[in-house]
Write a protein that holds these residues in place. Structure first.
Motif, mmCIF file in Angstrom:
data_model
loop_
_atom_site.group_PDB
_atom_site.id
_atom_site.type_symbol
_atom_site.label_atom_id
_atom_site.label_comp_id
_atom_site.label_asym_id
_atom_site.label_seq_id
_atom_site.Cartn_x
_atom_site.Cartn_y
_atom_site.Cartn_z
ATOM 1 N N LEU A 59 -42.759 29.434 23.184
ATOM 2 C CA LEU A 59 -44.185 29.500 22.856
ATOM 3 C C LEU A 59 -44.985 28.410 23.565
ATOM 4 O O LEU A 59 -46.128 28.644 23.970
ATOM 5 C CB LEU A 59 -44.378 29.429 21.339
ATOM 6 N N ASP A 60 -44.399 27.238 23.725
ATOM 7 C CA ASP A 60 -45.080 26.179 24.481
ATOM 8 C C ASP A 60 -45.307 26.606 25.930
ATOM 9 O O ASP A 60 -46.366 26.351 26.512
ATOM 10 C CB ASP A 60 -44.280 24.875 24.444
ATOM 11 N N THR A 61 -44.310 27.268 26.504
ATOM 12 C CA THR A 61 -44.440 27.747 27.883
ATOM 13 C C THR A 61 -45.508 28.831 27.972
ATOM 14 O O THR A 61 -46.328 28.836 28.891
ATOM 15 C CB THR A 61 -43.083 28.272 28.395
ATOM 16 N N PHE B 219 -44.461 37.045 27.678
ATOM 17 C CA PHE B 219 -44.813 35.678 28.047
ATOM 18 C C PHE B 219 -45.412 35.555 29.442
ATOM 19 O O PHE B 219 -45.717 34.462 29.897
ATOM 20 C CB PHE B 219 -43.603 34.753 27.895
ATOM 21 N N ARG B 220 -45.611 36.673 30.118
ATOM 22 C CA ARG B 220 -46.245 36.667 31.434
ATOM 23 C C ARG B 220 -47.653 37.259 31.388
ATOM 24 O O ARG B 220 -48.265 37.467 32.423
ATOM 25 C CB ARG B 220 -45.405 37.466 32.427
ATOM 26 N N LYS B 221 -48.152 37.549 30.178
ATOM 27 C CA LYS B 221 -49.449 38.210 30.036
ATOM 28 C C LYS B 221 -50.244 37.576 28.902
ATOM 29 O O LYS B 221 -49.676 37.021 27.968
ATOM 30 C CB LYS B 221 -49.261 39.687 29.684
ATOM 31 N N ALA B 222 -51.542 37.749 28.971
ATOM 32 C CA ALA B 222 -52.402 37.402 27.839
ATOM 33 C C ALA B 222 -52.582 38.669 26.996
ATOM 34 O O ALA B 222 -52.564 39.783 27.535
ATOM 35 C CB ALA B 222 -53.752 36.903 28.337
ATOM 36 N N GLY C 236 -47.988 29.104 25.977
ATOM 37 C CA GLY C 236 -49.240 28.380 25.775
ATOM 38 C C GLY C 236 -49.774 27.779 27.067
ATOM 39 O O GLY C 236 -50.982 27.766 27.306
ATOM 40 N N LEU C 237 -48.884 27.288 27.910
ATOM 41 C CA LEU C 237 -49.317 26.765 29.213
ATOM 42 C C LEU C 237 -49.954 27.869 30.046
ATOM 43 O O LEU C 237 -50.987 27.670 30.685
ATOM 44 C CB LEU C 237 -48.137 26.147 29.963
ATOM 45 N N PHE C 238 -49.337 29.051 30.027
ATOM 46 C CA PHE C 238 -49.912 30.181 30.761
ATOM 47 C C PHE C 238 -51.269 30.573 30.171
ATOM 48 O O PHE C 238 -52.243 30.777 30.899
ATOM 49 C CB PHE C 238 -48.967 31.384 30.743
ATOM 50 N N LEU C 239 -51.350 30.682 28.834
ATOM 51 C CA LEU C 239 -52.598 31.110 28.192
ATOM 52 C C LEU C 239 -53.720 30.096 28.376
ATOM 53 O O LEU C 239 -54.894 30.432 28.227
ATOM 54 C CB LEU C 239 -52.364 31.380 26.701
ATOM 55 N N SER C 240 -53.375 28.870 28.716
ATOM 56 C CA SER C 240 -54.377 27.829 28.981
ATOM 57 C C SER C 240 -54.734 27.742 30.462
ATOM 58 O O SER C 240 -55.540 26.902 30.849
ATOM 59 C CB SER C 240 -53.853 26.466 28.513
ATOM 60 N N SER C 241 -54.149 28.603 31.266
ATOM 61 C CA SER C 241 -54.386 28.553 32.710
ATOM 62 C C SER C 241 -55.379 29.636 33.137
ATOM 63 O O SER C 241 -55.538 30.653 32.454
ATOM 64 C CB SER C 241 -53.069 28.750 33.460
ATOM 65 N N PRO C 242 -56.033 29.447 34.274
ATOM 66 C CA PRO C 242 -56.943 30.479 34.786
ATOM 67 C C PRO C 242 -56.255 31.824 35.025
ATOM 68 O O PRO C 242 -56.906 32.872 34.964
ATOM 69 C CB PRO C 242 -57.448 29.881 36.101
ATOM 70 N N ALA C 243 -54.960 31.838 35.246
ATOM 71 C CA ALA C 243 -54.241 33.096 35.482
ATOM 72 C C ALA C 243 -54.286 34.027 34.275
ATOM 73 O O ALA C 243 -54.068 35.233 34.408
ATOM 74 C CB ALA C 243 -52.788 32.798 35.857
#
Length: 195
Positions: free
Chosen positions: A58-60, A15-18, A62-69
């Motif tokens: 998964l929502d959390t 959950f810390r990576k794409a 999803g927030l990461f995957l929608s971010s520039p990071a």
């Protein structure tokens, strides 16, 4: 995972990576496959209380995957012997298999000269838009035909099943599902019965 602690550590890493190109499948699925592919796993994952916790995770993510990071995988690099960036030659070759004679940049809206091809996040890349949707993603019957279910992403049909009932078992890539579970008990489920 051998125990609960290893499973939590794996989730923490995922959950810390794409996702990178080269994984055998979605990272979460690869960790959970052995658990889910059992009768006990199926029973556990039909429990609303467990699914509510996974939805929060998964929502959390999803927030990461929608971010520039999340864009660090939108590169042409080779990360290791099995993993590549999504703009590497192996990844592009796989993505363009169904578009012979054309490049990624010709098929999808992007800017190959901009950082990350101008995608603002991994999610933006994953849900990329076609330059010519009518040519590259035609909808048989048109978008107003509500009797059809189409793939939500760039993919190919995996299986066709006929005369489904809401609780009939159907297998998707070796996993047991039912319409009722796939559609989360939605009242519209009955509209898809016998389809």
């Amino acid at each position: 995972p051998r125990n609960y602690h290893e499973l939590c550590n794996m989730f923490n890493d995922i959950f810390r990576k794409a996702p990178r190109y080269g994984d055998l499948g979605p990272p979460l699925y690869m960790v959970m496959a052995r658990i889910m592919n059992t009768k006990a796993g199926f029973s556990a994952f039909t429990r609303e209380s467990l699914n509510a916790h996974f939805k929060a995770l998964l929502d959390t993510w999803g927030l990461f995957l929608s971010s520039p990071a999340s864009r660090d995988v939108l590169v042409a690099d080779k990360f290791d012997d099995k993993h590549y960036g999504w703009f590497s030659e192996p990844a592009k070759a796989a993505m363009m298999k169904h578009y012979p004679g054309r490049t990624f940049e010709q098929v999808f809206i992007c800017d190959e000269h901009a950082p990350y091809h101008d995608f603002i996040s991994y999610d933006d890349f994953f849900n990329r838009r076609f330059r010519d949707r009518d040519t590259d993603r035609p909808v048989v019957g048109g978008v107003k035909d509500t009797t059809l279910i189409g793939a939500a992403c760039e993919s190919v049909s995996y299986n066709v099943s006929d005369d489904l009932q809401s609780l009939h078992t159907l297998f998707i890539k070796g996993e047991a599902y039912s319409l009722k579970h796939l559609l989360n008990n939605d009242p519209f489920t009955e509209q898809f019965e016998h389809g």
